[in-house]
Design an enzyme around this catalytic site. Structure first.
Site, mmCIF file in Angstrom:
data_model
loop_
_atom_site.group_PDB
_atom_site.id
_atom_site.type_symbol
_atom_site.label_atom_id
_atom_site.label_comp_id
_atom_site.label_asym_id
_atom_site.label_seq_id
_atom_site.Cartn_x
_atom_site.Cartn_y
_atom_site.Cartn_z
ATOM 1 N N LYS A 163 0.849 -1.188 0.000
ATOM 2 C CA LYS A 163 0.000 0.000 0.000
ATOM 3 C C LYS A 163 0.888 1.242 0.000
ATOM 4 C CE LYS A 163 -4.057 -2.059 0.354
ATOM 5 N NZ LYS A 163 -5.165 -1.883 -0.611
ATOM 6 N N ASP A 188 -0.304 -0.571 -4.598
ATOM 7 C CA ASP A 188 -1.723 -0.222 -4.591
ATOM 8 C C ASP A 188 -1.871 1.164 -3.976
ATOM 9 O OD1 ASP A 188 -4.445 -0.069 -4.522
ATOM 10 O OD2 ASP A 188 -4.766 -1.784 -3.212
ATOM 11 N N GLU A 213 -1.650 0.047 -8.887
ATOM 12 C CA GLU A 213 -3.099 -0.168 -8.864
ATOM 13 C C GLU A 213 -3.838 1.093 -8.443
ATOM 14 O OE1 GLU A 213 -6.307 -3.255 -6.791
ATOM 15 O OE2 GLU A 213 -4.180 -3.387 -6.309
ATOM 16 N N ASP A 238 -8.968 -1.049 -10.395
ATOM 17 C CA ASP A 238 -9.719 -1.777 -9.369
ATOM 18 C C ASP A 238 -11.094 -1.120 -9.241
ATOM 19 O OD1 ASP A 238 -10.760 -2.926 -7.056
ATOM 20 O OD2 ASP A 238 -9.040 -2.498 -5.797
ATOM 21 N N LYS A 262 -12.700 -8.325 -8.452
ATOM 22 C CA LYS A 262 -13.205 -8.728 -7.143
ATOM 23 C C LYS A 262 -14.684 -9.039 -7.300
ATOM 24 C CE LYS A 262 -9.992 -5.805 -4.524
ATOM 25 N NZ LYS A 262 -9.850 -4.534 -3.787
#
Length: 368
Positions: A163, A188, A213, A238, A262
């Site tokens: 992250k 991300d 991401e 995402d 997802k």
């Protein structure tokens, strides 16, 4: 499909370690487990992957409960289905609320596969005997992130997602790349940047990241396309990809080179499979993302990731990474960067009733 009843279990479990991003610190994970039971007593399982507060999307555990109880279950009562694919048309009358829809879709697809006495991965066209597994390292000190990454590497993970945010990116990535020169790293950003940060983000190219991401806005496609032209590092979308139409638009614009699917974010298997096919047809790389899930959703992710196009390790880590004890009867185990698929019918796991009772805060049952 002769669905007789639906049960919703609201559960809560503490994480072994807090999960930290620049948006939220998660120490206790709340969620819901869905059981869809037919008249023969066969049960399919789903999971609400929304969080307690709307930091990832606008949905929460509470809003999903409302949608299931007051909207989706009554719809299914009025319009029974003979195949899970029919849920897409049934639920199309309801805008948004992808995570609520996905939990019901998961359970109905699992029930359908169990009724057919086939593994769910086989029903949707999967082929892989084992799927590529990755893990996530949340924001922390550089030393803490290196230590956590080393733990995961020692456990056999070959891809680590970290992250990042402004002020916590280049220094962290440089330190991790120096410490782990051959490790697959992806970053991300959870929409931490704007186009004004383009020059700064170009500096990430030297670190040979698999991707960055969602660097820009959660609902953006156009600015990601502009940014992608300026970067060597592939952009992965995402939150921007919620529907197959979003995916078509991203392809037309050239917004990304990678997509994270997802099930919860896109509303379940029907939309996920449509997005998967679009990516396959247009050379977009794929991987299966995670939501700090319990074992039910993680088992669904394994089924999805057996599809041949999922060429990048996903967020499919071992049950013990997050929980002292998961709620499924067979723990998920990652070994040497892989997780084996389950070959029993449906998603291949059942609920650990003892553990469910320990962590369950409320159960409600609805007859169809």
């Amino acid at each position: 499909m002769n669905i007789k009843k639906i049960r919703i279990h609201t559960i809560s479990m503490p994480l072994k370690k807090p999960f930290v991003t620049h948006l939220q610190k998660v120490e206790n994970r709340e969620g819901m487990i869905i059981e869809v039971e037919d008249r023969e007593g066969i049960i399919g399982l789903g999971e609400v992957v929304a969080f307690s507060t709307p930091w990832y999307t606008e949905e929460t555990v509470r809003t999903c409960f409302h949608m299931l109880k007051d909207v989706l279950i009554p719809l299914l009562r009025r319009r029974p289905v003979s195949h899970p694919e029919e849920l897409q048309k049934v639920f199309d009358t309801v805008r948004g609320n992808a995570m609520a829809k996905a939990s019901m879709e998961m359970a109905v697809w699992d029930l359908y596969a169990r009724q057919k006495e086939k593994p769910l991965w086989s029903v949707i066209g999967g082929t892989r005997e084992k799927v590529l597994a990755g893990a996530v390292v949340g924001n922390a000190t550089v030393e803490g992130m290196i230590a956590h990454t080393q733990e995961l590497v020692d456990e056999g993970y070959e891809r680590i997602k970290i992250k990042i945010s402004k002020g916590s990116d280049i220094e962290v990535i440089r330190a991790l790349r120096n410490e782990f020169p051959h490790l697959q790293l992806l970053a991300d950003a959870n929409s931490a940047y704007t186009l004004k940060d383009t020059e700064h983000l170009r500096n990430l190219d030297e670190f040979r990241l698999e991707m960055i991401e969602q660097p820009l806005g959660v609902d953006d496609l156009v600015e990601h396309a502009i940014l992608q032209k300026e970067l060597q590092t592939p952009i992965c979308l995402d939150e921007s990809i919620v529907t197959p139409h979003d995916m078509k638009s991203a392809i037309h614009l050239g917004s990304c080179g990678v997509v994270n699917i997802k099930l919860g974010r896109v509303g379940g298997y029907n939309a996920a499979l449509d997005i998967y096919r679009l990516c396959q047809e247009n050379g977009i790389r794929l991987w299966c993302g995670g939501m700090i899930e319990f074992g039910v959703s993680r088992a669904h992710n394994i089924s999805l990731a057996t599809l041949e196009g999922f060429s990048i390790p996903g967020d499919i880590s071992s049950s013990l990474k997050y929980w002292d004890e998961d709620i499924i009867d067979t723990p998920i185990i990652a070994s040497s960067g892989y997780v084996k698929r389950f070959d029993k019918s449906g998603i291949g796991v059942d609920l650990n009733q003892k553990r469910l009772k320990e962590v369950c805060e409320n159960t409600e049952e609805y007859l169809l």
